[in-house]
Design a protein around this motif. Sequence first.
Motif, PDB file in Angstrom:
ATOM      1  N   ASN A 190       0.842  -1.204   0.000  1.00  0.00           N
ATOM      2  CA  ASN A 190       0.000   0.000   0.000  1.00  0.00           C
ATOM      3  C   ASN A 190       0.870   1.244   0.000  1.00  0.00           C
ATOM      4  OD1 ASN A 190       0.117   1.377   2.856  1.00  0.00           O
ATOM      5  ND2 ASN A 190       0.004  -0.826   3.292  1.00  0.00           N
ATOM      6  N   ASN A 191       0.309   2.354  -0.480  1.00  0.00           N
ATOM      7  CA  ASN A 191       1.079   3.602  -0.551  1.00  0.00           C
ATOM      8  C   ASN A 191       0.745   4.536   0.608  1.00  0.00           C
ATOM      9  OD1 ASN A 191      -1.498   4.282  -1.369  1.00  0.00           O
ATOM     10  ND2 ASN A 191      -0.845   5.687  -2.983  1.00  0.00           N
ATOM     11  N   GLY A 192       0.506   3.939   1.766  1.00  0.00           N
ATOM     12  CA  GLY A 192       0.249   4.723   2.968  1.00  0.00           C
ATOM     13  C   GLY A 192       1.517   5.293   3.571  1.00  0.00           C
ATOM     14  N   PRO A 193       1.408   5.909   4.750  1.00  0.00           N
ATOM     15  CA  PRO A 193       2.593   6.527   5.386  1.00  0.00           C
ATOM     16  C   PRO A 193       3.628   5.497   5.787  1.00  0.00           C
ATOM     17  CG  PRO A 193       0.706   6.504   6.885  1.00  0.00           C
ATOM     18  CD  PRO A 193       0.192   6.085   5.544  1.00  0.00           C
ATOM     19  N   LYS A 194       4.874   5.927   5.827  1.00  0.00           N
ATOM     20  CA  LYS A 194       5.987   5.051   6.198  1.00  0.00           C
ATOM     21  C   LYS A 194       5.855   4.618   7.656  1.00  0.00           C
ATOM     22  CE  LYS A 194      11.038   5.113   6.717  1.00  0.00           C
ATOM     23  NZ  LYS A 194      12.258   5.929   6.561  1.00  0.00           N
ATOM     24  N   ILE A 195       6.113   3.341   7.905  1.00  0.00           N
ATOM     25  CA  ILE A 195       6.135   2.841   9.283  1.00  0.00           C
ATOM     26  C   ILE A 195       7.469   3.234   9.922  1.00  0.00           C
ATOM     27  CG2 ILE A 195       6.038   0.790  10.750  1.00  0.00           C
ATOM     28  CD1 ILE A 195       4.432  -0.605   8.582  1.00  0.00           C
ATOM     29  N   ASP A 196       7.408   3.766  11.114  1.00  0.00           N
ATOM     30  CA  ASP A 196       8.618   4.181  11.833  1.00  0.00           C
ATOM     31  C   ASP A 196       9.579   2.991  11.941  1.00  0.00           C
ATOM     32  OD1 ASP A 196      10.554   4.990  13.623  1.00  0.00           O
ATOM     33  OD2 ASP A 196       9.160   6.097  14.890  1.00  0.00           O
ATOM     34  N   GLU A 245       1.947 -16.327  13.290  1.00  0.00           N
ATOM     35  CA  GLU A 245       1.853 -17.701  13.785  1.00  0.00           C
ATOM     36  C   GLU A 245       1.309 -18.641  12.710  1.00  0.00           C
ATOM     37  OE1 GLU A 245      -0.404 -17.855  17.393  1.00  0.00           O
ATOM     38  OE2 GLU A 245       1.404 -17.776  18.630  1.00  0.00           O
ATOM     39  N   ILE A 246       0.242 -18.212  12.039  1.00  0.00           N
ATOM     40  CA  ILE A 246      -0.365 -19.050  11.004  1.00  0.00           C
ATOM     41  C   ILE A 246       0.635 -19.317   9.882  1.00  0.00           C
ATOM     42  CG2 ILE A 246      -2.163 -19.155   9.220  1.00  0.00           C
ATOM     43  CD1 ILE A 246      -3.938 -17.476  11.062  1.00  0.00           C
ATOM     44  N   VAL A 247       1.328 -18.247   9.431  1.00  0.00           N
ATOM     45  CA  VAL A 247       2.299 -18.384   8.332  1.00  0.00           C
ATOM     46  C   VAL A 247       3.417 -19.355   8.720  1.00  0.00           C
ATOM     47  CG1 VAL A 247       4.053 -17.175   6.975  1.00  0.00           C
ATOM     48  CG2 VAL A 247       1.811 -16.121   7.334  1.00  0.00           C
ATOM     49  N   GLU A 248       3.977 -19.184   9.912  1.00  0.00           N
ATOM     50  CA  GLU A 248       5.093 -20.029  10.338  1.00  0.00           C
ATOM     51  C   GLU A 248       4.655 -21.470  10.574  1.00  0.00           C
ATOM     52  OE1 GLU A 248       6.762 -17.974  13.668  1.00  0.00           O
ATOM     53  OE2 GLU A 248       7.872 -16.546  12.386  1.00  0.00           O
ATOM     54  N   ASN A 249       3.401 -21.665  11.021  1.00  0.00           N
ATOM     55  CA  ASN A 249       2.881 -23.025  11.213  1.00  0.00           C
ATOM     56  C   ASN A 249       2.623 -23.738   9.888  1.00  0.00           C
ATOM     57  OD1 ASN A 249       2.946 -22.830  13.989  1.00  0.00           O
ATOM     58  ND2 ASN A 249       0.825 -22.142  14.165  1.00  0.00           N
ATOM     59  N   ASN A 250       2.619 -22.975   8.802  1.00  0.00           N
ATOM     60  CA  ASN A 250       2.404 -23.549   7.476  1.00  0.00           C
ATOM     61  C   ASN A 250       3.674 -23.474   6.626  1.00  0.00           C
ATOM     62  OD1 ASN A 250      -0.668 -24.260   6.889  1.00  0.00           O
ATOM     63  ND2 ASN A 250      -0.623 -22.478   8.252  1.00  0.00           N
ATOM     64  N   ASN A 251       4.830 -23.613   7.307  1.00  0.00           N
ATOM     65  CA  ASN A 251       6.124 -23.633   6.625  1.00  0.00           C
ATOM     66  C   ASN A 251       6.350 -22.372   5.779  1.00  0.00           C
ATOM     67  OD1 ASN A 251       8.610 -24.677   5.868  1.00  0.00           O
ATOM     68  ND2 ASN A 251       7.798 -25.686   4.051  1.00  0.00           N
ATOM     69  N   GLY A 252       6.146 -21.241   6.429  1.00  0.00           N
ATOM     70  CA  GLY A 252       6.345 -19.978   5.719  1.00  0.00           C
ATOM     71  C   GLY A 252       6.961 -18.928   6.611  1.00  0.00           C
ATOM     72  N   LYS A 253       7.130 -17.750   6.064  1.00  0.00           N
ATOM     73  CA  LYS A 253       7.600 -16.615   6.864  1.00  0.00           C
ATOM     74  C   LYS A 253       6.966 -15.345   6.318  1.00  0.00           C
ATOM     75  CE  LYS A 253      11.828 -15.222   4.433  1.00  0.00           C
ATOM     76  NZ  LYS A 253      13.269 -14.946   4.563  1.00  0.00           N
ATOM     77  N   ILE A 254       6.917 -14.317   7.159  1.00  0.00           N
ATOM     78  CA  ILE A 254       6.348 -13.028   6.758  1.00  0.00           C
ATOM     79  C   ILE A 254       7.330 -11.934   7.131  1.00  0.00           C
ATOM     80  CG2 ILE A 254       5.073 -12.843   8.950  1.00  0.00           C
ATOM     81  CD1 ILE A 254       2.939 -11.240   7.402  1.00  0.00           C
ATOM     82  N   ASN A 255       7.485 -10.953   6.252  1.00  0.00           N
ATOM     83  CA  ASN A 255       8.312  -9.797   6.577  1.00  0.00           C
ATOM     84  C   ASN A 255       7.652  -8.548   6.032  1.00  0.00           C
ATOM     85  OD1 ASN A 255       9.243  -9.477   3.776  1.00  0.00           O
ATOM     86  ND2 ASN A 255      10.410 -11.339   4.183  1.00  0.00           N
ATOM     87  N   VAL A 256       8.103  -7.414   6.503  1.00  0.00           N
ATOM     88  CA  VAL A 256       7.529  -6.133   6.068  1.00  0.00           C
ATOM     89  C   VAL A 256       8.657  -5.145   5.812  1.00  0.00           C
ATOM     90  CG1 VAL A 256       7.241  -5.392   8.464  1.00  0.00           C
ATOM     91  CG2 VAL A 256       5.927  -4.262   6.674  1.00  0.00           C
ATOM     92  N   SER A 257       8.511  -4.378   4.733  1.00  0.00           N
ATOM     93  CA  SER A 257       9.437  -3.286   4.442  1.00  0.00           C
ATOM     94  C   SER A 257       8.617  -2.022   4.228  1.00  0.00           C
ATOM     95  CB  SER A 257      10.268  -3.593   3.192  1.00  0.00           C
ATOM     96  OG  SER A 257       9.430  -3.817   2.081  1.00  0.00           O
ATOM     97  N   SER A 258       9.172  -0.893   4.614  1.00  0.00           N
ATOM     98  CA  SER A 258       8.400   0.353   4.525  1.00  0.00           C
ATOM     99  C   SER A 258       9.321   1.526   4.240  1.00  0.00           C
ATOM    100  CB  SER A 258       7.644   0.585   5.841  1.00  0.00           C
ATOM    101  OG  SER A 258       6.794   1.709   5.745  1.00  0.00           O
ATOM    102  N   ASN A 259       8.923   2.374   3.291  1.00  0.00           N
ATOM    103  CA  ASN A 259       9.642   3.611   3.012  1.00  0.00           C
ATOM    104  C   ASN A 259       8.639   4.710   2.704  1.00  0.00           C
ATOM    105  OD1 ASN A 259       8.884   3.289   0.234  1.00  0.00           O
ATOM    106  ND2 ASN A 259      10.651   1.937  -0.060  1.00  0.00           N
ATOM    107  N   GLU A 260       9.121   5.842   2.199  1.00  0.00           N
ATOM    108  CA  GLU A 260       8.231   6.974   1.939  1.00  0.00           C
ATOM    109  C   GLU A 260       7.223   6.688   0.818  1.00  0.00           C
ATOM    110  OE1 GLU A 260      11.453   7.145   2.230  1.00  0.00           O
ATOM    111  OE2 GLU A 260      11.836   8.492   3.930  1.00  0.00           O
ATOM    112  N   GLU A 261       7.520   5.701  -0.034  1.00  0.00           N
ATOM    113  CA  GLU A 261       6.675   5.434  -1.198  1.00  0.00           C
ATOM    114  C   GLU A 261       5.633   4.352  -0.931  1.00  0.00           C
ATOM    115  OE1 GLU A 261       9.231   4.557  -4.476  1.00  0.00           O
ATOM    116  OE2 GLU A 261      10.492   6.294  -4.107  1.00  0.00           O
ATOM    117  N   TYR A 262       6.000   3.314  -0.190  1.00  0.00           N
ATOM    118  CA  TYR A 262       5.049   2.223   0.031  1.00  0.00           C
ATOM    119  C   TYR A 262       5.439   1.382   1.232  1.00  0.00           C
ATOM    120  CZ  TYR A 262       8.664  -0.601  -2.213  1.00  0.00           C
ATOM    121  OH  TYR A 262       9.843  -1.218  -2.525  1.00  0.00           O
ATOM    122  N   THR A 263       4.461   0.607   1.722  1.00  0.00           N
ATOM    123  CA  THR A 263       4.692  -0.415   2.742  1.00  0.00           C
ATOM    124  C   THR A 263       4.307  -1.751   2.134  1.00  0.00           C
ATOM    125  OG1 THR A 263       4.320   1.088   4.602  1.00  0.00           O
ATOM    126  CG2 THR A 263       4.007  -1.264   5.018  1.00  0.00           C
TER     127      THR A 263
END
Length: 420
Positions: A355-361, A392-410
């Motif tokens: 999404n093109n919302g505000p950057k996460i600190d 928890e759901i992602v990791e229990n299903n052999n996965g991982k989740i990550n997040v990146s955020s800058n001035e343009e998008y999250t």
Amino acid sequence: MNFFIDLLNTVIQVSIMTYLPYYFLIANKDIDDKDGKKSLVISSISIFVTSVLATNIFKNSNMTSTSITIMSLIIMYIIYMNVYKKALVAYSIAYLLVQIVAILVTSISWPIISNIIYDVELSRLLGIYIPAMILELLVIKSKDSVKVVYDNLTKSKTSLGIVFILVISMDFIASISMMLNGWANVALTNVLILMIVIFIIGISVYMNNMDKKYEEINRLNDLLIDKNNELKKIKHDYGSQISYINGLYVMKQYDRLGGMLKNIINGNAKVSPCIKYITNRDSIISSVVESLDLKDIHVVVDEEFDSSLIDISEYELHKIVSNILSNAITALEGHGLIIIKTYKIFNSVYISIKNNGPKIDPDILESIFETGFTTKTNEDESHGYGLHIVKEIVENNNGKINVSSNEEYTDFKVIFFNQN
């Protein structure tokens, strides 16, 4: 004599490469004056020492210039970490100007002087050092003109990549020139060749990523064109309706006017949300999107890989997507763009919700998946569990989740491994 002149010339060159970034950043108020002066002093001393050490270690070989450049870029990155992109662009511009001066004096003034004066030291003094120092001082004096170039260049999102390629390319050209003229050390030459290969591979990867970004931009442009045409049609339809309503009012046909207004209201209730499906419209992700109150948020759903084929229950996938989308909708405050993409790389399936919302600190970026963590008012302690549950759901299903955020998008990216 030439040793001290060479040392003085190095001081002037280092001054250009450290003063111009300081001046540009201070003038644009990217840093305050106190921090700027401290950064100027530290960067000047560090790069000067680096230059002297590299020259003594490599003895003006084909690796000297490249090693100084790489170390100087690292130094500038560390010192100006909060505004490193702008600092590196400014440093690169200054470095290119110093290199241009060196090319001018060694290609024009020195050949002329060396043919007139046969004393090597005197010809270098008059043909290289003095003209170089005069031109370098003119560069410092013309700092405001150089700043115009810097300001225009920093408006481009690819400015750092462009100047970095130019800087490294100039060093490689100078090193290759020394190799061709037989001034190169064999071992260092092999290291240089390896660096050139790595550089070419890096450029290839960078250009490939740029192509992918351009493709995405073109796709979004097509979407905006379609949406603009749709809005033009809506405007035309409403214009006709308003004109008709005005005619009924003028003719005092109030019964027909009431019926017409009722039809318009009923018609508005049927207007679909601002959702664009590029591929699959009947997937689990699509059903989640259509169940949410999007307000004026536009959503693009592009499922290159069918989400129903992911090895996870529909219920769990629904919870993952709905929680991330709910957070995105809250961040956008009713206006903006969400892009959902699914794709497969080797045996891993990716779900990207951007999404093109505000950057996460950055200070809280690592904490958003923790239990109870929330930026909302949480007096009843009902917030702060959605993203933790998702993790928890992602990791229990052999996965991982990550997040990146800058001035343009999250961008929330969910990866499921070992998917056939």
